[in-house]
Motif scaffolding. Structure first.
Motif, PDB file in Angstrom:
ATOM      1  N   VAL A  66       0.852  -1.182   0.000  1.00 42.59           N
ATOM      2  CA  VAL A  66       0.000   0.000   0.000  1.00 42.59           C
ATOM      3  C   VAL A  66       0.892   1.237   0.000  1.00 42.59           C
ATOM      4  N   THR A  67       0.516   2.240  -0.788  1.00 38.84           N
ATOM      5  CA  THR A  67       1.231   3.504  -0.778  1.00 38.84           C
ATOM      6  C   THR A  67       0.306   4.626  -1.227  1.00 38.84           C
ATOM      7  N   LYS A  68       0.740   5.849  -0.967  1.00 34.50           N
ATOM      8  CA  LYS A  68      -0.018   7.036  -1.359  1.00 34.50           C
ATOM      9  C   LYS A  68       0.708   7.747  -2.491  1.00 34.50           C
ATOM     10  N   LEU A  69      -0.067   8.328  -3.399  1.00 35.32           N
ATOM     11  CA  LEU A  69       0.484   9.089  -4.517  1.00 35.32           C
ATOM     12  C   LEU A  69      -0.186  10.453  -4.585  1.00 35.32           C
ATOM     13  N   ARG A  70       0.581  11.431  -5.037  1.00 30.30           N
ATOM     14  CA  ARG A  70       0.045  12.772  -5.321  1.00 30.30           C
ATOM     15  C   ARG A  70      -0.131  12.866  -6.831  1.00 30.30           C
ATOM     16  N   ILE A  71      -1.325  13.245  -7.244  1.00 30.05           N
ATOM     17  CA  ILE A  71      -1.642  13.307  -8.672  1.00 30.05           C
ATOM     18  C   ILE A  71      -1.794  14.770  -9.071  1.00 30.05           C
ATOM     19  N   PHE A  72      -0.990  15.197 -10.040  1.00 29.14           N
ATOM     20  CA  PHE A  72      -1.087  16.598 -10.460  1.00 29.14           C
ATOM     21  C   PHE A  72      -1.021  16.782 -11.964  1.00 29.14           C
ATOM     22  N   GLU A  73      -0.406  15.861 -12.697  1.00 27.15           N
ATOM     23  CA  GLU A  73      -0.347  16.009 -14.145  1.00 27.15           C
ATOM     24  C   GLU A  73      -1.689  15.608 -14.755  1.00 27.15           C
ATOM     25  N   PRO A  74      -2.184  16.367 -15.739  1.00 21.72           N
ATOM     26  CA  PRO A  74      -3.481  16.054 -16.354  1.00 21.72           C
ATOM     27  C   PRO A  74      -3.588  14.612 -16.867  1.00 21.72           C
ATOM     28  N   ARG A  75      -2.500  14.066 -17.412  1.00 21.41           N
ATOM     29  CA  ARG A  75      -2.578  12.689 -17.927  1.00 21.41           C
ATOM     30  C   ARG A  75      -2.831  11.689 -16.808  1.00 21.41           C
ATOM     31  N   TYR A  76      -2.314  11.965 -15.608  1.00 25.17           N
ATOM     32  CA  TYR A  76      -2.530  11.033 -14.496  1.00 25.17           C
ATOM     33  C   TYR A  76      -3.863  11.280 -13.798  1.00 25.17           C
ATOM     34  N   VAL A  77      -4.375  12.505 -13.886  1.00 23.28           N
ATOM     35  CA  VAL A  77      -5.748  12.753 -13.431  1.00 23.28           C
ATOM     36  C   VAL A  77      -6.687  11.922 -14.301  1.00 23.28           C
ATOM     37  N   ARG A  78      -6.432  11.925 -15.600  1.00 21.10           N
ATOM     38  CA  ARG A  78      -7.225  11.104 -16.528  1.00 21.10           C
ATOM     39  C   ARG A  78      -7.091   9.616 -16.193  1.00 21.10           C
ATOM     40  N   LEU A  79      -5.877   9.164 -15.918  1.00 19.01           N
ATOM     41  CA  LEU A  79      -5.638   7.764 -15.554  1.00 19.01           C
ATOM     42  C   LEU A  79      -6.480   7.373 -14.346  1.00 19.01           C
ATOM     43  N   VAL A  80      -6.494   8.228 -13.327  1.00 15.50           N
ATOM     44  CA  VAL A  80      -7.265   7.947 -12.112  1.00 15.50           C
ATOM     45  C   VAL A  80      -8.756   7.909 -12.427  1.00 15.50           C
ATOM     46  N   LYS A  81      -9.240   8.873 -13.198  1.00 16.50           N
ATOM     47  CA  LYS A  81     -10.669   8.890 -13.564  1.00 16.50           C
ATOM     48  C   LYS A  81     -11.056   7.612 -14.296  1.00 16.50           C
ATOM     49  N   GLU A  82     -10.239   7.210 -15.265  1.00 12.91           N
ATOM     50  CA  GLU A  82     -10.543   6.003 -16.035  1.00 12.91           C
ATOM     51  C   GLU A  82     -10.485   4.752 -15.163  1.00 12.91           C
ATOM     52  N   ALA A  83      -9.518   4.698 -14.262  1.00 14.02           N
ATOM     53  CA  ALA A  83      -9.391   3.538 -13.374  1.00 14.02           C
ATOM     54  C   ALA A  83     -10.586   3.447 -12.428  1.00 14.02           C
ATOM     55  N   MET A  84     -11.034   4.591 -11.924  1.00 15.29           N
ATOM     56  CA  MET A  84     -12.188   4.603 -11.019  1.00 15.29           C
ATOM     57  C   MET A  84     -13.462   4.235 -11.776  1.00 15.29           C
ATOM     58  N   HIS A  85     -13.597   4.749 -12.989  1.00 12.38           N
ATOM     59  CA  HIS A  85     -14.800   4.488 -13.784  1.00 12.38           C
ATOM     60  C   HIS A  85     -14.895   3.010 -14.184  1.00 12.38           C
ATOM     61  N   SER A  86     -13.789   2.443 -14.622  1.00  8.67           N
ATOM     62  CA  SER A  86     -13.807   1.052 -15.102  1.00  8.67           C
ATOM     63  C   SER A  86     -13.764   0.037 -13.967  1.00  8.67           C
ATOM     64  N   GLY A  87     -13.177   0.428 -12.848  1.00 10.87           N
ATOM     65  CA  GLY A  87     -12.992  -0.513 -11.744  1.00 10.87           C
ATOM     66  C   GLY A  87     -11.851  -1.485 -11.979  1.00 10.87           C
ATOM     67  N   ASN A  88     -11.080  -1.289 -13.053  1.00 12.29           N
ATOM     68  CA  ASN A  88      -9.984  -2.203 -13.384  1.00 12.29           C
ATOM     69  C   ASN A  88      -8.636  -1.784 -12.818  1.00 12.29           C
ATOM     70  N   GLY A  89      -8.558  -0.601 -12.224  1.00 13.39           N
ATOM     71  CA  GLY A  89      -7.280  -0.131 -11.707  1.00 13.39           C
ATOM     72  C   GLY A  89      -6.356   0.326 -12.820  1.00 13.39           C
ATOM     73  N   PHE A  90      -5.065   0.364 -12.500  1.00 14.91           N
ATOM     74  CA  PHE A  90      -4.022   0.710 -13.472  1.00 14.91           C
ATOM     75  C   PHE A  90      -2.763  -0.041 -13.075  1.00 14.91           C
ATOM     76  N   VAL A  91      -1.730   0.094 -13.877  1.00 16.95           N
ATOM     77  CA  VAL A  91      -0.489  -0.615 -13.599  1.00 16.95           C
ATOM     78  C   VAL A  91       0.590   0.371 -13.175  1.00 16.95           C
ATOM     79  N   LEU A  92       1.144   0.116 -12.005  1.00 20.83           N
ATOM     80  CA  LEU A  92       2.316   0.844 -11.543  1.00 20.83           C
ATOM     81  C   LEU A  92       3.513   0.164 -12.186  1.00 20.83           C
ATOM     82  N   SER A  93       4.221   0.921 -13.008  1.00 18.75           N
ATOM     83  CA  SER A  93       5.323   0.340 -13.775  1.00 18.75           C
ATOM     84  C   SER A  93       6.613   1.095 -13.488  1.00 18.75           C
TER      85      SER A  93
END
Length: 183
Positions: free
Chosen positions: A17-44
């Motif tokens: 478990v960890t916390k992230l700060r989201i500020f770049e528009p592309r990662y705001v989009r990533l979070v929105k899409e992950a929340m909407h789909s329920g599929n998460g995203f990949v930390l790479s």
């Protein structure tokens, strides 16, 4: 499945478990899409300009508006993941086809007490890190969980992290950590 990729020098494995700060528009989009789909995203991770082949599929388990107005999210590692067909979209968000990999089986003997106690000591010395596990309590009785947490906190090269995450079980991680902490 095609998912967004979040390349960071951070190494997180299933159960972490960890916390992230989201500020770049592309990662705001990533979070929105992950929340909407329920599929998460990949930390790479990245190797130079390239996305590494293995990462961790994560779920967003909490979010908040930070005092500076930015979005804060808490993520938990769900499974190791193999990443294929990586591309960068117009807004520079990385995406890729992702294959979730199975959990490491807990089929080995328990770890020596010194290994578990040393990790407990790290958690005691860094209460801000330990606090991330308030909702999902630390499971020091689970040898795989302990090995995964050690791999997250050890200062390893990306190539070493990629090698460990690509393994089908925790045997190599266990041997490495025991050897590292031997008297």
């Amino acid at each position: 499945m095609r998912l967004g990729l979040f390349p960071l020098p951070l190494f997180l494995l299933p159960g972490g478990v960890t916390k992230l700060r989201i500020f770049e528009p592309r990662y705001v989009r990533l979070v929105k899409e992950a929340m909407h789909s329920g599929n998460g995203f990949v930390l790479s991770m990245k190797d130079g300009d390239a996305i590494c082949r293995f990462g961790t599929l994560v779920d967003i388990i909490d979010f908040e508006q930070l005092p500076d107005g930015l979005l804060g999210i808490t993520i938990r590692g769900k499974s190791r993941a193999k990443i294929f067909n990586v591309a960068q979209e117009d807004d520079k968000l990385w995406v890729g086809d992702v294959e979730a990999l199975g959990d490491w089986p807990a089929d080995f003997e328990s770890l020596p007490d010194r290994v578990t106690n040393a990790l407990k000591s790290i958690f005691d010395q860094h209460p801000q890190h330990a606090a991330q596990y308030d909702d999902e309590p630390a499971d020091f009785s689970d040898s795989v969980w302990v090995c995964q947490r050690w791999l997250e906190v050890l200062p390893l090269e990306n190539s070493q992290k990629q090698w460990f995450i690509s393994q089908d079980n925790a045997e190599e991680a266990k041997s490495f950590i025991i050897h590292l902490l031997s008297d």
